[in-house]
Design an enzyme around this catalytic site. Structure first.
Site, short mmCIF file in Angstrom:
data_model
loop_
_atom_site.label_atom_id
_atom_site.label_comp_id
_atom_site.label_asym_id
_atom_site.label_seq_id
_atom_site.Cartn_x
_atom_site.Cartn_y
_atom_site.Cartn_z
N ALA A 53 0.48 -1.60 -0.08
CA ALA A 53 0.34 -0.06 -0.48
C ALA A 53 0.83 1.20 0.09
O ALA A 53 1.08 2.13 -1.08
CB ALA A 53 -0.72 0.40 1.18
N ARG A 88 -2.44 -0.47 -10.78
CA ARG A 88 -3.31 -1.87 -9.47
C ARG A 88 -4.59 -1.08 -9.16
O ARG A 88 -4.20 -0.55 -8.12
CB ARG A 88 -2.30 -2.04 -8.04
CG ARG A 88 -0.71 -2.02 -9.01
CD ARG A 88 0.05 -2.87 -8.47
NE ARG A 88 -0.70 -4.15 -8.11
CZ ARG A 88 -0.58 -5.31 -6.84
NH1 ARG A 88 0.64 -4.70 -6.36
NH2 ARG A 88 -0.79 -5.79 -6.09
N ASP A 240 -4.60 -2.74 1.49
CA ASP A 240 -4.55 -2.03 0.49
C ASP A 240 -5.83 -1.17 0.57
O ASP A 240 -5.53 -0.05 -0.15
CB ASP A 240 -4.29 -3.19 -0.21
CG ASP A 240 -3.58 -4.03 -0.23
OD1 ASP A 240 -2.19 -4.05 -0.85
OD2 ASP A 240 -4.00 -5.31 0.14
O1 MRU Z 1 0.15 -7.56 -4.38
P1 MRU Z 1 0.67 -6.47 -3.36
O2 MRU Z 1 2.28 -7.60 -2.66
O3 MRU Z 1 0.43 -5.23 -3.26
O4 MRU Z 1 -0.05 -7.01 -1.96
C1 MRU Z 1 -0.34 -5.79 -1.05
C2 MRU Z 1 0.50 -6.23 0.24
O5 MRU Z 1 1.37 -6.87 0.31
C3 MRU Z 1 -0.83 -7.16 1.24
O6 MRU Z 1 -1.80 -7.47 0.91
C4 MRU Z 1 -0.53 -6.21 2.56
O7 MRU Z 1 -1.26 -6.85 3.69
C5 MRU Z 1 -1.41 -4.39 2.82
S1 MRU Z 1 -0.68 -3.88 1.91
C6 MRU Z 1 0.60 -3.10 3.12
#
Ligand code: MRU
Length: 359
Positions: A53, A88, A240
């Site tokens: 995030a 994304r 996220d």
């Molecule tokens: O697909 P990603 O690796 O960008 O996913 C995000 C994450 O790393 C997780 O969902 C996470 O637990 C939340 S982001 C702080």
């Protein structure tokens, strides 16, 4: 945080040059990469050189700095912002960062380059500071459990990587763990491997190890068994996107962990900086867009073999694979949200107590 004893953030600028850690081959290769254009930022986010995030938000902030350099008029500048937002769909920090930059730049478009650089720096500094504060608040919960266990190690389960690699520094879910560990509280972390991209096994494990925090990697489906046998004291995950009503989108599999935690009476916390709140969406399950990624991430495993980074095929040739990146955990399964302003209930009322100005 430290890598082999040296302090790093996940994104930084040196003399106007923006640098990131390319996360694709961690923990086997530590590579620093330059970002020079909007296209570089788009590719880095889409192909997950950077991810998580807060870091996606920070990269988008610097993306808008490049947009300011590349665009000759407001229309073109806003178009580049849209390009970044589209990379994304679930992660809300992306839009938050782009909008923040656009809002300031439109006040004085002629000075867009220095203004957007200041905003990008503010976004990353704030992300790091907010995660540090999440650590302060969340460590109190861990300390309380430690006291109840007479100082025996607190077993914390986490999913995916909501560590410093997912932010600019500290992490969200890991910040309370690092804070508690640094205070001398005994902790042990169960790290979900997090198929298909294995952010837990590759990234969370690596960063906990770099900090000296004891951890054990588990296959994704083990958490429920551990909870039934009193091997988990608390679950802390990141997010996220979280609705202002407390529904949480996080890496796929989080919902199942929350169900198992509820069934076993185990506290389930979500850690997030306020940049991850979506202040417009009320119903997370119906309204949060869930990113679907390439099926090849399911078909192939990526890792080290014979000193080389390779992909190996796991599935029958010709088989179909679906790759949903996230799921939504409804607020009723969440014990609390750990934010930079403190801890609140996962509900509209709880969130509005901490962020009255947003409601
Ligand atoms: O697909 P990603 O690796 O960008 O996913 C995000 C994450 O790393 C997780 O969902 C996470 O637990 C939340 S982001 C702080």
């Amino acid at each position: 945080m430290k890598v082999n004893g040296k302090s790093f953030r996940t994104i930084w600028d040196e003399d106007g040059k923006v640098k990131i850690i390319d996360q694709r081959n961690l923990p086997h290769e530590f590579i620093i990469e330059n970002l020079n254009t909007v296209d570089d930022c788009v590719r880095a986010i889409k192909e997950m050189h950077v991810r998580g995030a807060g870091l996606i938000g920070g990269t988008a902030g610097y993306g808008m700095y490049f947009a300011a350099q590349e665009a000759s008029d407001i229309q073109e500048y806003e178009k580049l912002g849209k390009l970044l937002i589209a990379t994304r769909p679930t992660a809300t920090n992306l839009k938050w960062a782009v909008d923040r930059s656009i809002k300031e730049v439109l006040k004085d478009f002629d000075n867009r380059v220095p203004i957007s650089l200041i905003i990008a720096k503010d976004i990353v500094d704030e992300d790091a500071e907010f995660c540090r504060m999440i650590g302060e608040h969340g460590a109190k919960i861990i300390e309380k459990i430690s006291n109840e266990k007479n100082g025996e190690p607190v077993n914390i389960l986490t999913h995916c990587n909501a560590g410093w690699l997912a932010f600019v520094d500290y992490g969200s879910a890991t910040a309370p763990i690092y804070n508690a560990f640094d205070k001398g509280i005994k902790v042990h972390v169960w790290v979900d491997e997090t198929r298909p991209r294995n952010q837990g096994a590759r990234l969370t494990a690596w960063e906990l190890g770099q900090h000296g925090v004891p951890y054990t990697i588990i296959a994704d489906n083990v958490g429920g068994h551990l909870m039934q046998h009193s091997q988990v004291d608390i679950v802390i995950v990141g997010t996220d996107r979280t609705t202002y009503t407390g529904d949480v989108a996080n890496k796929v599999g989080t919902y199942l962990k929350a169900l198992a935690a509820k069934d076993n009476n185990i506290p389930f916390y979500v850690a997030l900086p306020s940049s991850t709140f979506d202040w417009e969406i009320e119903d997370g399950i119906k309204q949060i867009p869930i990113e679907q990624r390439d099926g090849d991430e399911v078909h192939f495993a990526h890792g080290l073999y014979d000193d080389k980074i390779i992909d190996i095929r796991l599935t029958p040739l010709g088989s179909n694979a679906a790759n949903f990146g996230f799921d939504v955990t409804p607020r009723r399964l969440i014990t609390g949200l750990i934010t930079e302003r403190g801890i609140c209930k996962a509900s509209k009322e709880g969130v509005s107590e901490l962020y009255p100005e947003m409601m």
